[in-house]
Scaffold this active site. Structure first.
Site, PDB file in Angstrom:
ATOM      1  CG  ASP A 197      -0.206  -0.047   2.538  1.00  0.00           C
ATOM      2  OD1 ASP A 197       1.015  -0.301   2.544  1.00  0.00           O
ATOM      3  OD2 ASP A 197      -0.860   0.177   3.577  1.00  0.00           O
ATOM      4  CE  LYS A 253       0.509   0.933  12.893  1.00  0.00           C
ATOM      5  NZ  LYS A 253       1.107  -0.169  12.216  1.00  0.00           N
ATOM      6  CG  ASP A 267       0.701   3.344   4.703  1.00  0.00           C
ATOM      7  OD1 ASP A 267      -0.387   3.088   4.157  1.00  0.00           O
ATOM      8  OD2 ASP A 267       1.120   2.700   5.676  1.00  0.00           O
TER       9      ASP A 267
HETATM   10  N1  GDD Z   1      -0.182 -11.450   3.197  1.00  0.00           N
HETATM   11  C1  GDD Z   1      -0.431 -10.697   4.259  1.00  0.00           C
HETATM   12  N2  GDD Z   1      -0.816 -11.293   5.433  1.00  0.00           N
HETATM   13  N3  GDD Z   1      -0.303  -9.359   4.161  1.00  0.00           N
HETATM   14  C2  GDD Z   1      -0.556  -8.608   5.257  1.00  0.00           C
HETATM   15  C3  GDD Z   1      -0.948  -9.160   6.492  1.00  0.00           C
HETATM   16  C4  GDD Z   1      -1.086 -10.602   6.576  1.00  0.00           C
HETATM   17  O1  GDD Z   1      -1.428 -11.198   7.609  1.00  0.00           O
HETATM   18  N4  GDD Z   1      -1.132  -8.146   7.376  1.00  0.00           N
HETATM   19  C5  GDD Z   1      -0.858  -7.004   6.713  1.00  0.00           C
HETATM   20  N5  GDD Z   1      -0.528  -7.264   5.419  1.00  0.00           N
HETATM   21  C6  GDD Z   1      -0.114  -6.318   4.372  1.00  0.00           C
HETATM   22  C7  GDD Z   1      -1.073  -5.160   4.128  1.00  0.00           C
HETATM   23  O2  GDD Z   1      -1.998  -5.482   3.098  1.00  0.00           O
HETATM   24  C8  GDD Z   1      -0.118  -4.040   3.704  1.00  0.00           C
HETATM   25  O3  GDD Z   1       0.182  -4.077   2.311  1.00  0.00           O
HETATM   26  C9  GDD Z   1       1.177  -4.352   4.455  1.00  0.00           C
HETATM   27  O4  GDD Z   1       1.074  -5.732   4.844  1.00  0.00           O
HETATM   28  C10 GDD Z   1       1.370  -3.491   5.709  1.00  0.00           C
HETATM   29  O5  GDD Z   1       0.213  -3.572   6.533  1.00  0.00           O
HETATM   30  P1  GDD Z   1      -0.559  -2.272   7.010  1.00  0.00           P
HETATM   31  O6  GDD Z   1      -1.758  -2.728   7.762  1.00  0.00           O
HETATM   32  O7  GDD Z   1      -0.742  -1.346   5.891  1.00  0.00           O
HETATM   33  O8  GDD Z   1       0.481  -1.705   8.059  1.00  0.00           O
HETATM   34  P2  GDD Z   1       0.661  -0.198   8.563  1.00  0.00           P
HETATM   35  O9  GDD Z   1       0.491   0.764   7.475  1.00  0.00           O
HETATM   36  O10 GDD Z   1      -0.173   0.002   9.782  1.00  0.00           O
HETATM   37  O11 GDD Z   1       2.196  -0.210   9.058  1.00  0.00           O
HETATM   38  C11 GDD Z   1       3.207  -0.738   8.239  1.00  0.00           C
HETATM   39  O12 GDD Z   1       3.568   0.169   7.209  1.00  0.00           O
HETATM   40  C12 GDD Z   1       4.181   1.410   7.656  1.00  0.00           C
HETATM   41  C13 GDD Z   1       4.622   2.197   6.447  1.00  0.00           C
HETATM   42  O13 GDD Z   1       3.789   2.111   5.398  1.00  0.00           O
HETATM   43  C14 GDD Z   1       4.432  -1.078   9.123  1.00  0.00           C
HETATM   44  O14 GDD Z   1       5.340  -1.804   8.320  1.00  0.00           O
HETATM   45  C15 GDD Z   1       5.067   0.191   9.691  1.00  0.00           C
HETATM   46  O15 GDD Z   1       6.264  -0.137  10.383  1.00  0.00           O
HETATM   47  C16 GDD Z   1       5.421   1.134   8.533  1.00  0.00           C
HETATM   48  O16 GDD Z   1       5.957   2.358   9.056  1.00  0.00           O
HETATM   49 MG    MG Z   2      -0.124   0.623   5.486  1.00  0.00          MG
END
Ligand code: GDD
Ligand code: MG
Length: 331
Positions: A108, A159, A218
């Protein structure tokens, strides 16, 4: 170089847009978000992408039936259950037989990151993994990553409580991994790369990071998803789609209007995203909001303040939605 791209989350923060569509298939400038990320990786020499999927894998297979996305061969790794970020990377990399240096990315993220420079940096250190960092105003929503002067990661704090982040540099969601990282990820149980694997590697001193100020977003929340679209408003591929209809007496300003959408006489659309087949009827007003596919904003209604109107949903004539999600997501 091969890349594992994570696309298996539930997209909770983008409900109701993600009720039936995975987040990474929502359009940015009229193309699924994932095509921007995969296209960007291809531009930096990635030759094959493994999509790590959980939620609604069929939607990806239906969108890319010939097994290519943005011209790049993609293969699918479908988890039997959500394995969280590290579990998902481990499952996908093993499934694809990856046994050399590879990239892993959050699906994303939209960015102009110089991925070649990240790989180059990785190779000049003894890193087991190198993560891209970006600077943000509000780090608490991200993984916060303090480093020493050599780029070695001192700790990884996913977080943190608001106001407690030790730096504004955060995990930008693109990683270069040595295959040895896979040995750290147990098979068959949910494991978080941010909460378990990165902190362990930071403690071992094998995790490095490289900051850049390249464009980065993001797109996982209504505000950032809207911003990702508006960023491309003046791009030849952004703005009003050639298959949208905007009446000459309507006013559309700084907005993305999807194919098949209609903006009727006297209506106004400002700094908003109107998705495919949605209708903005006579004298309705849309400002700073997202109108889902085939939604219907009736005559004289107003939708403002980062409201999100779900797919096929109607806002009745004269109604005023300000900062509202419709329908209200459950839970
Ligand atoms: N296959 C799979 N399985 N994908 C997953 C799963 C899972 O169980 N859980 C989450 N994802 C995918 C989401 O679809 C997304 O593309 C990515 O992993 C990150 O998950 P998000 O839910 O978007 O996380 P976030 O935005 O809260 O936090 C993450 O991204 C930030 C920056 O964009 C973390 O990596 C943070 O450390 C980071 O700063
Ligand atoms: Mg994200």
């Amino acid at each position: 170089m091969r890349a594992v791209v994570l696309v298996g989350g539930f997209g909770t923060r983008l409900r109701p847009l993600t009720d039936a569509t995975p987040k990474q298939l929502l359009p940015v400038a009229h193309r699924p978000m994932i095509e921007h990320s995969v296209g960007h990786l291809a531009h930096h020499g990635v030759t094959e992408v493994v999509l790590s999927m959980g939620f609604r894998p069929d939607a990806f297979k239906a969108t890319y039936p010939d097994g290519t996305c943005a011209g790049v061969p993609v293969c699918y790794a479908v988890e039997p259950e959500p394995l969280d970020t590290a579990g998902a990377i481990g499952f996908a990399a093993r499934d694809a037989g990856i046994d050399e240096t590879f990239l892993a990315c959050n699906g994303d993220v939209l960015t102009d990151l110089d991925v070649d420079a990240l790989i180059e940096r990785h190779r000049t250190t003894s890193a087991e993994a190198t993560i891209a960092l970006t600077s943000v105003d509000h780090p608490a929503r991200y993984g916060v990553v303090p480093t020493d002067d050599n780029g070695r990661v001192l700790s990884f704090v996913e977080k943190p409580p608001v106001g407690k982040a030790p730096t504004n540099l955060v995990n930008a969601g693109t990683y270069v991994f040595e295959p040895s990282v896979l040995d750290r990820i147990p098979a068959g149980r949910p494991t978080s790369v941010e909460r378990e694997i990165f902190p362990a590697m930071a403690a071992d001193g094998t995790l490095f990071a490289m900051a850049s100020d390249d464009y980065w977003v993001d797109a996982g929340t209504p505000a950032s998803y809207l911003a990702a679209n508006l960023h491309l408003v003046d791009h030849p591929e952004g703005g009003t789609h050639p298959e949208a209809y905007v009446d000459p007496t309507a006013r559309v300003c700084g907005s993305v209007i999807g194919p098949g959408a209609v903006v009727a006489p006297g209506a106004s659309v400002d700094a908003s995203l109107v998705l495919d087949g949605a209708t903005i009827r006579e004298n309705a007003r849309v400002e700073g909001s997202i109108i889902g596919p085939k939604a219907n904003i009736a005559a004289g209604a107003s939708v403002t303040g980062l409201s999100v109107v779900g797919p096929g949903t109607t806002v009745e004539s004269g109604e005023r939605l300000d900062g509202i999600r419709r329908p209200e997501p459950e839970g």
